[in-house]
Design a protein around this motif. Structure first.
Motif, PDB file in Angstrom:
ATOM      1  N   THR A 150     -40.317   5.289 -19.418  1.00 20.68           N
ATOM      2  CA  THR A 150     -40.476   6.507 -18.617  1.00 20.68           C
ATOM      3  C   THR A 150     -39.597   7.634 -19.168  1.00 20.68           C
ATOM      4  O   THR A 150     -39.632   8.746 -18.682  1.00 20.68           O
ATOM      5  N   SER A 178     -44.505   8.656 -22.149  1.00 26.31           N
ATOM      6  CA  SER A 178     -43.782   9.448 -21.141  1.00 26.31           C
ATOM      7  C   SER A 178     -43.764  10.948 -21.408  1.00 26.31           C
ATOM      8  O   SER A 178     -43.455  11.728 -20.523  1.00 26.31           O
ATOM      9  N   ALA A 179     -44.033  11.356 -22.649  1.00 26.67           N
ATOM     10  CA  ALA A 179     -43.904  12.762 -23.088  1.00 26.67           C
ATOM     11  C   ALA A 179     -42.449  13.162 -23.361  1.00 26.67           C
ATOM     12  O   ALA A 179     -42.163  14.350 -23.550  1.00 26.67           O
ATOM     13  N   TRP A 180     -41.537  12.201 -23.396  1.00 25.63           N
ATOM     14  CA  TRP A 180     -40.129  12.474 -23.736  1.00 25.63           C
ATOM     15  C   TRP A 180     -40.028  13.205 -25.069  1.00 25.63           C
ATOM     16  O   TRP A 180     -40.641  12.782 -26.065  1.00 25.63           O
ATOM     17  N   THR A 314     -47.437  21.574 -17.052  1.00 28.50           N
ATOM     18  CA  THR A 314     -46.856  20.263 -16.697  1.00 28.50           C
ATOM     19  C   THR A 314     -45.979  20.381 -15.452  1.00 28.50           C
ATOM     20  O   THR A 314     -45.946  19.469 -14.625  1.00 28.50           O
ATOM     21  N   SER A 333     -43.748   9.357 -14.099  1.00 34.32           N
ATOM     22  CA  SER A 333     -43.146   8.542 -15.172  1.00 34.32           C
ATOM     23  C   SER A 333     -42.899   9.367 -16.429  1.00 34.32           C
ATOM     24  O   SER A 333     -43.047   8.871 -17.549  1.00 34.32           O
ATOM     25  N   SER A 334     -42.609  10.650 -16.248  1.00 36.99           N
ATOM     26  CA  SER A 334     -42.278  11.556 -17.349  1.00 36.99           C
ATOM     27  C   SER A 334     -40.997  12.282 -16.972  1.00 36.99           C
ATOM     28  O   SER A 334     -40.668  12.369 -15.792  1.00 36.99           O
ATOM     29  N   ARG A 341     -39.491  17.393 -21.792  1.00 41.39           N
ATOM     30  CA  ARG A 341     -40.861  16.943 -21.536  1.00 41.39           C
ATOM     31  C   ARG A 341     -41.847  17.671 -22.438  1.00 41.39           C
ATOM     32  O   ARG A 341     -41.813  18.885 -22.541  1.00 41.39           O
ATOM     33  N   VAL A 345     -48.153  14.609 -18.716  1.00 41.77           N
ATOM     34  CA  VAL A 345     -47.401  14.042 -17.597  1.00 41.77           C
ATOM     35  C   VAL A 345     -48.036  12.700 -17.262  1.00 41.77           C
ATOM     36  O   VAL A 345     -49.268  12.600 -17.167  1.00 41.77           O
ATOM     37  N   THR A 346     -47.210  11.676 -17.121  1.00 34.55           N
ATOM     38  CA  THR A 346     -47.728  10.362 -16.757  1.00 34.55           C
ATOM     39  C   THR A 346     -47.343  10.045 -15.318  1.00 34.55           C
ATOM     40  O   THR A 346     -46.193  10.216 -14.917  1.00 34.55           O
ATOM     41  N   ARG A 375     -52.464   9.391 -17.355  1.00 28.87           N
ATOM     42  CA  ARG A 375     -51.846  10.359 -18.247  1.00 28.87           C
ATOM     43  C   ARG A 375     -52.654  11.647 -18.220  1.00 28.87           C
ATOM     44  O   ARG A 375     -53.860  11.638 -18.459  1.00 28.87           O
TER      45      ARG A 375
END
Ligand code: PLP
Length: 401
Positions: A150, A178-180, A314, A333-334, A341, A345-346, A375
């Protein structure tokens, strides 16, 4: 239509770009721009013109007239509009998987005597599989970093595994789950301090999160063009090699198109002195055509403005998830910090697999990633705030039902 979404669309300085994409005028809600971007209407015209005039009219002469240079011409434009890369360091070719292989092999070869590659457990599958293949082939050891799915790879984690045995750190700029957003400059600096090289995968960032590859001191990078660059299914990937590494770049697929003089057809492979040496076989000219419209479009909008809209989209998706989906048990979970980010977005919930299947039947198209993630990929130039609102309302309706 919801008032807030309407106001956000009204105040969106990039709103006018949306009408240039095929299908944006229909009711379909497209929330998977990070898997396959919508086509530009101009792409249809360009493909037809290409077939009739360039291919059909110029025939084999096209190679001399422009196609031989196209992988580097498009590469330079990509470098300029999205990558923060000066000309002469980017080539468009192959798939991301194949370029990962070529550049990981080249990076390892550039650090003789070092036998470890740092990879993280949540990197995109093909990246992990290629690393395993190269490790087996070259007798290397993979140093796995356990990332939080996440969140993502942290500089502290990388610092913990680097040593004088590290040849290369392979990681993604934006995590596909997660888009981290990884701290590319900091990780790159750490790796360099340990005497290692970095290979960054930009597939999930290019075209939505700006990169400054030259300024960050990155050694090598790859990425795909069918996500936020709207290149179409199977459009070619790109590879970046910092100018300082070009003269020594030893990539393993030494084909004729990377030769210094392909038409000399002589004995032995003499690599081109520039980034052309990354090429192997005949480049996919047809499949590069969509980029010739999309890259100038991003250039005109400006990648910083594209990023600002991406953050707006987002942030709005998270705001709606908190308001409409959290009561049904959905978790974000993002990363909540916009700076960490990327463009998607999850949203986690045990029923997301069936929810996504039901959404697809209703012409609301996000995607699903295990274990429980819906997602939402928000392609900045082709997605409206109203679309996000309608999509999340449908998720709420399904979870309530
Ligand atoms: C999409 C993606 C790929 C895709 O690789 P292909 O060779 O185009 O199938 C690879 N890595 C990452 C991080 C991606 O997001």
């Amino acid at each position: 239509m919801d008032e807030r979404a309407e106001a956000l669309d009204r105040d969106d300085p990039l709103a006018a770009y949306r009408s240039r994409f095929v299908g944006a005028d229909t009711d379909l809600v497209y929330l998977d721009g990070n898997s396959l971007g919508r086509p530009l209407a101009a792409t249809g015209d360009r493909m037809r013109t290409f077939v009739e005039h360039e291919w059909g009219g110029r025939l084999i002469r096209g190679w001399d007239e422009s196609w031989m240079e196209l992988p580097l011409v498009v590469g330079d434009e990509l470098g300029l509009t999205c990558l923060g890369a000066a000309p002469g360091q980017v080539a468009v070719a192959d798939s991301t998987t194949v370029l990962l292989y070529k550049l990981l092999r080249a990076a390892v070869a550039a650090r003789p005597g070092r036998d470890e590659v740092v990879v993280d457990t949540d990197n995109f599958p093909t990246d992990r599989y290629v690393a395993e293949g190269v490790a087996a082939e070259r007798g290397l050891r993979l140093r796995w970093v356990e990332t939080d799915p996440t969140a993502g790879l942290t500089t502290e984690q990388v610092a913990g595994v680097l040593s004088d045995r590290t040849a290369v750190v392979l990681a993604s700029h934006v995590a596909y789950r997660s888009a981290w957003v990884a701290d590319v400059p900091a990780v790159t600096r750490l790796a360099h301090d340990a005497g290692a090289l970095v290979l960054w995968d930009l597939s999930h960032s290019v075209g939505s999160v700006p990169a400054e590859l030259d300024a960050w001191g990155v050694d090598y990078a790859v990425g795909c063009t069918y996500k936020y660059l709207n290149g179409g299914p199977g459009s070619p990937a790109f590879g970046y090699v910092a100018a300082r590494h070009l003269a020594d770049l030893a990539q393993p697929v030494t084909g004729w198109m990377g030769h210094a003089d392909p038409f000399a057809m002589g004995p032995g492979h003499t690599p081109d002195p520039g980034v052309r040496r990354l090429l192997s076989g005949t480049p996919p000219i047809l499949a590069m055509q969509p980029l010739r419209d999309m890259l100038p479009l991003i250039g005109a909008a400006g990648i910083e403005a594209v990023r600002a809209k991406s953050v707006g989209l987002t942030s709005y998706a998270i705001e709606l998830a908190d308001e409409l989906l959290a009561p049904h048990g959905v978790v974000v979970s993002s990363p909540r910090d916009a700076e960490r980010r990327g463009g998607h977005v999850t949203l986690g919930h045990p029923r997301m697999r069936e929810v996504v299947a039901a959404l697809w039947r209703r012409d609301v198209v996000p995607d699903y990633r295990d274990p429980d993630g819906l997602r939402i990929g928000l392609s900045p130039l082709s997605t409206s705030y109203g679309e996000v609102r309608r999509g999340i309302e449908e998720v709420a309706a399904l979870l309530a039902g």
